[in-house]
Every structure is written in structure tokens, then in C-alpha cells.
Scaffold this active site. Structure first.
Site, mmCIF file in Angstrom:
data_model
loop_
_atom_site.group_PDB
_atom_site.id
_atom_site.type_symbol
_atom_site.label_atom_id
_atom_site.label_comp_id
_atom_site.label_asym_id
_atom_site.label_seq_id
_atom_site.Cartn_x
_atom_site.Cartn_y
_atom_site.Cartn_z
ATOM 1 C CG ASP A 75 -1.951 1.040 1.278
ATOM 2 O OD1 ASP A 75 -2.872 0.938 0.458
ATOM 3 O OD2 ASP A 75 -1.871 1.960 2.112
ATOM 4 C CD GLU A 94 15.097 -14.345 4.851
ATOM 5 O OE1 GLU A 94 14.077 -14.706 5.499
ATOM 6 O OE2 GLU A 94 15.854 -13.419 5.215
HETATM 7 C C1 GLC Z 1 -4.208 3.045 -0.646
HETATM 8 C C2 GLC Z 1 -5.436 2.192 -0.518
HETATM 9 C C3 GLC Z 1 -6.557 3.054 -0.036
HETATM 10 C C4 GLC Z 1 -6.191 3.652 1.294
HETATM 11 C C5 GLC Z 1 -4.879 4.402 1.217
HETATM 12 C C6 GLC Z 1 -4.326 4.717 2.578
HETATM 13 O O1 GLC Z 1 -4.324 3.993 -1.649
HETATM 14 O O2 GLC Z 1 -5.697 1.547 -1.725
HETATM 15 O O3 GLC Z 1 -7.749 2.328 0.071
HETATM 16 O O4 GLC Z 1 -7.199 4.526 1.729
HETATM 17 O O5 GLC Z 1 -3.896 3.636 0.575
HETATM 18 O O6 GLC Z 1 -3.891 3.541 3.207
#
Ligand code: GLC
Ligand code: CA
Length: 561
Positions: A221, A271
């Protein structure tokens, strides 16, 4: 239409075969599950891991190769689970670690891999580290795991800068003792300080924790946000906005040092046997900047949102596909494609709205803000184009990322009552950002029932009546349904999958794209509205009804010479 094929992968290509080992991900069809909206086994209105396990036969029949599971960790759901309290546990609201083990076992028995979402840019404010940071006070090692600053003004009452969070509203929140902490997203999502080696160590521990439990890979993310360089005197938001994000020197986004983090992660991922895979969510300035995240020395793959941001347009699609295939080759990765996910308006809806021209991630926002009335939505056109676009994508070399519900042709839900919204983007930017709840409405499995089969009781977001006709039950045995189209296409894709390449075949019309994969598998999309003569070959599957000798408008067909 061919719908009698066995769904096991073609042994000649081995791309999706378990024995293909280390390269299974290169051309996988990956299905994103947003766990709280997929299936609710215990009837509390929230989708859960047992619900997913109960639907593994559905996923197997669909023909996908992997599941990407959005965050399932303990969370107060300030941002749909992207606010993580504990990276090494399961949210008790949706299950236990034992449920997780059962789920992964069932998926693996069905020959489906599991990619877990990991959120390294920020934790939640309930994370033990953040609680310790608040308690320990200014200048403490506990605070050095996050980004704390003194405020401006005589009493530090003015935030350290005027930065605006990604969801709107200020990006700094004041702690009780007067210091401020940075959160590029919601208030409940304090940003980690990646200059701190403890943060590095802890994420390596998390990668091992889930890899040891059998997770096959990670979706990373906000991968482009972790490295930050904050000078003593912070730039203003206007100055930030004017700073290029093309040279790796922006204070917040896509800094060159971010790659040190992922090079370190790669050591851990390697790993394992087979090596664990990773795919970056990196919103960056160019295909070239994106390719760095996808390098085999780093995460290995990165999302490419170009198709998702484009109109349904032959010229735009041609340019995007050509550029990204070339970039992936240089990076030594494979390309990814995506039309829908949990952050954007579903593509069956986007394509039923007037084209915006150029690329735009906010397509459909205006329509959503109007409650789904303006501009007028053409539902049938949207669905027809979405089916054509998806069948086009499933024929491309590289990985296809699908979002739960798109296999049903689900559209965006626009009429969620104000008091039932959940997304912080909706609340932090009232009247400007419609939020993302409309693509997160729980799936319809049956034509009726309190939540159309999502669970035995009501769902945590309201489902519209029209979900009934798009339910799994309604579409299951219908040869013309979107579900049948996806099943047929995914099954064929497993059999036809071949070398990561394509040749464009000339076409007179500027509204037609036609390509051939090395084994003779051909894909033709008519983006126009008038029928064209059907190219030669045996029709394997089409995204809509065909009439003798022609390929109708807004339709894709797969052919075999
Ligand atoms: C990413 C995710 C989104 C979230 C953001 C903050 O863009 O896809 O859903 O709100 O990160 O974590
Ligand atoms: Ca539940």
C-alpha cells in the site's frame, strides 16, 4: 462460445501451474477481495474470513490464479482496514489466525495463491507503537518511530505546515502535550518514520510472519510514500504542489531512497521457496519511475493504473498497452492491468458516463456527488463496454487484477444515505470527494434475502434493489451473463496462456484493436458503435452477442487461427 472447457492450466505453458514455481505471478489473474464486503458467515453484517473460505469453490470455478486480500488486520476501520492496529494478527471482528490458516489451506487446495495487503506508510493510531509514542512524550525514542514536530506560533498552536491530507483536511494533528504528528491520510493513520531502523526491522518481521504462514505475496500500500525528507523549515502546500515528482527529490512522494526499503524486502522475500512476490501500489509520474518498484531486485511488480484512468478508446488503449509492455521488458518484470479496485468508481459505471478525455482517476466523481443523477448514466452501454474492455485485458500479456463484483458486471452504488457512509474521504472533504463506499457495497450472492446472500442478516452498507439481477444466483446458469463470460474467459486464458508478447495486426479502422499472441491466440476489440467484418478464425468467446460474419460495436472477441 466455449464453456465446456476444463479449468486446469495448460501444461505446456506452466505459467499458472504450481510447478511453475517462481514465475507463477508473471501472468496471473488476481482477484481482489475486500474482506468486509465479500461474504458474511456469522451474520453480523461484516464479511469475514470464514465467509471467504466458504466461497473458495466459487473462486475456483471462476478460474482465477490468486486472491489479493485487502487488509484483514485488527482495525477500528477509520479507513476500511488500511488503518492497522497490529500487523501480525487478524481482526477479531472478521476472524482469528486459525480462520486465516483454514482460508489459506482451502485456497491452496484449490490451486489459488494468496497475496496479502501490507500497509507500510502508516499504522493506525491504536497501534501499540503509536500509543507508546503519545505516552512517552517529546524527544523520546518511542516518538521517533513516527513523524512528530513542534507547532508554529507563540505556543506551537499552529500546525508545522499547511499540508492537506490525501483525504482532505489538515495533514497534522496535535497530541495532548502540544506536539503535532504527520498523517498523509486520515487522522487515525500516523505516518511511520522510515529513517528509523526499528521500523525497517518490524516490517521484515511482518513479512516473515505471513510468509511463514503460507502467504504467497504482498500488495504494498502507498509504496511510493514511505521515504520522506522533511527539512527544518517545511515547504508550504503550494510549494509542495509545485515540486516535481519526476526526479526522486520530492519531500514526500517517490523519493529515490524508497527503493532501499524494497531492496531490503526482496532479501527476505527471496528467503522463501518459491520466493514471495510483491506488487507495489505506486502512484508515480511515469512508467519509467513505476518500473523501479517492479524491478526483480525490489518488489517485482507494480500496478499500472493507466487503463483504469483512460476512457474506452482504441487510441488510448493502444498507446497504454504498447508503452507498458515496452517498460516492463526493460524492467525485467511483467505488466499489470486493472480497471477497478476498492478506490475507484467501478468500470461498468465509468463507461456509461460521458468520456472525460485524457486520463483521470476521478472519473464518475461528479456523477456520484449528484447521487447518481447527473450526467445521465447509460447502464447498458457501460456494461457492454466494461465486458469488452475486460475481455480485451484478459487477453493481454501480463497480470490482470480483477476486483470483486466486476465478474458480475456490478456498477457503482450512488445512493448511499449520508448517515451510512464510512469512508473518511467522504467526511473529510464534504461535497467535494464522494468517497469510495459505492464500490465497497457487499456482493449479492442470491436474488433475495436480507442481504442478497451476502450473509444471513443485513449488510454493513446498504445494497440497492438492482443488485438482485446481478447476483451470482441470477447469473449462474445464464450463458449470456457477465459471470459466464468471466468464467469462460478465465478458463480459456489458463489454457491459452503463452509467452509474454503480442503483435498488433493492422486494422483499417481507427476504432479497432487487433492483436495476436505468439501461439496464434487473437483478440479483437471493436471500440466503435458500428459492426465490422469479423476477422478470420474460430471464435472462442465474445463479450456480447455476435451476428453472422460481423463483430458488433463495443464488443471483443477471442479467435484462434
Ligand atoms: C491506498 C489504498 C486506499 C487507502 C490508502 C491509505 O491507496 O488503496 O484504500 O485509503 O492507501 O492507506
Ligand atoms: Ca461476519
Amino acid at each position: 462460445m466455449t464453456d465446456v472447457l476444463d479449468s486446469s492450466p495448460n501444461p505446456d505453458t506452466r505459467d499458472n501451474d504450481e510447478d511453475a514455481g517462481a514465475t507463477w505471478w508473471r501472468q496471473a489473474a488476481v482477484y481482489q477481495i475486500y474482506p468486509r464486503s465479500f461474504a458474511d458467515a456469522n451474520g453480523d453484517g461484516i464479511g469475514d474470513l470464514a465467509g471467504i473460505t466458504s466461497r473458495v469453490p466459487y473462486l475456483k470455478r471462476l478460474g482465477i490464479n490468486a486472491v489479493w486480500l485487502s487488509p484483514f488486520y485488527p482495525s477500528a476501520l477509520a479507513d476500511g482496514g488500511y488503518d492497522v492496529d497490529d500487523y501480525r494478527d487478524v481482526d477479531p471482528k472478521i476472524g482469528t489466525l486459525d480462520d486465516f490458516d483454514e482460508m489459506i489451506t482451502a485456497l491452496h487446495e484449490a490451486n489459488i495463491k494468496l497475496i496479502a495487503d501490507i500497509v507500510p506508510n502508516h499504522s493506525s493510531d491504536r497501534h501499540v507503537w503509536f500509543q507508546q509514542a503519545l505516552a512517552a512524550g517529546k524527544g523520546s525514542p518511542e516518538r521517533a518511530r513516527y513523524i512528530f514536530r513542534d507547532g508554529l506560533g507563540a505556543n506551537g498552536e499552529i500546525p508545522p505546515s499547511d499540508w492537506v491530507s490525501m483525504f482532505g483536511g489538515p495533514a497534522w494533528t496535535r497530541a495532548r502535550d502540544g506536539q503535532w504528528y504527520l498523517h498523509l491520510f486520515a487522522t487515525e493513520q500516523p505516518d511511520f518514520n522510515w529513517k528509523n531502523p526499528e521500523v525497517h526491522e518490524d516490517f521484515l518481521t511482518t513479512l516473515r510472519f505471513w510468509s511463514d504462514r503460507g502467504v504467497d505475496g504482498f500488495r504494498v500500500d502507498v509504496a511510493h510514500g514511505c521515504a520522506k525528507e522533511l527539512p527544518d523549515v517545511l515547504p508550504t502546500q503550494a510549494e509542495l504542489d509545485a515540486t516535481p515528482t519526476t526526479d526522486g527529490q520530492h519531500p514526500l512522494w517517490d523519493r529515490d531512497e524508497v527503493h532501499d526499503i524494497y531492496a531490503e524486502w526482496r532479501q527476505v522475500l527471496d528467503e522463501y521457496d518459491p520466493p514471495r512476490i510483491a506488487v507495489a501500489e505506486a502512484w508515480v509520474a511515469s512508467a519509467e519511475r513505476r518500473a523501479r518498484y517492479a524491478s526483480p531486485k525490489e518488489l517485482g511488480q507494480a500496478f499500472n493504473f493507466d487503463l483504469l484512468e483512460a476512457d474506452f478508446d482504441a487510441g488510448a488503449f493502444l498507446e497504454i498497452v504498447s508503452t507498458n509492455l515496452a517498460e516492463a521488458k526493460i524492467a525485467g518484470s511483467s505488466t499489470t492491468w486493472v480497471f477497478s479496485n476498492h478506490d475507484v468508481v467501478r468500470h461498468a459505471t465509468r463507461y456509461g458516463l460521458p468520456p472525460r478525455g485524457g486520463s483521470d482517476v476521478k472519473q464518475g466523481a461528479e456523477w456520484l456527488l449528484s447521487g447518481g443523477t447527473t450526467p445521465e448514466l447509460d447502464v447498458a452501454t457501460g456494461l457492454r463496454r466494461a465486458r469488452a474492455a475486460s475481455l480485451f485485458m484478459l487477453g493481454l500479456p501480463g497480470s490482470a487484477y480483477l476486483y470483486q463484483g466486476e465478474e458480475l458486471g456490478l456498477g457503482e452504488v450512488a445512493d448511499i444515505p449520508a448517515d451510512q457512509h464510512q469512508d473518511p474521504a467522504y467526511f473529510r472533504n464534504p461535497g467535494v470527494d464522494p468517497g469510495r463506499d459505492g464500490c465497497r457495497v457487499p456482493l449479492p450472492w442470491t436474488v433475495d434475502g436480507p442481504s442478497f446472500g451476502f450473509g444471513p442478516a443485513r449488510a454493513h452498507l446498504p445494497q440497492p434493489e438492482w443488485f438482485s439481477a446481478l447476483s451470482v444466483e441470477a447469473e449462474d446458469d445464464d450463458p449470456a451473463s457477465t459471470l459466464t463470460l468471466y468464467r469462460t474467459a478465465l478458463t480459456l486464458r489458463n489454457q491459452l496462456q503463452t509467452t509474454e508478447a503480442l503483435d498488433w495486426l493492422g486494422s483499417d479502422a481507427r476504432s479497432v484493436l487487433h492483436f495476436r499472441r505468439p501461439n496464434g491466440w487473437e483478440v479483437v476489440t471493436n471500440f466503435g458503435t458500428e459492426p465490422i467484418a469479423m476477422p478470420a478464425g474460430e471464435v472462442l468467446v465474445s463479450s456480447g452477442p455476435l451476428s453472422e460474419g460481423t463483430l458488433p460495436g463495443e464488443t471483443t472477441v477471442w479467435l484462434k487461427a
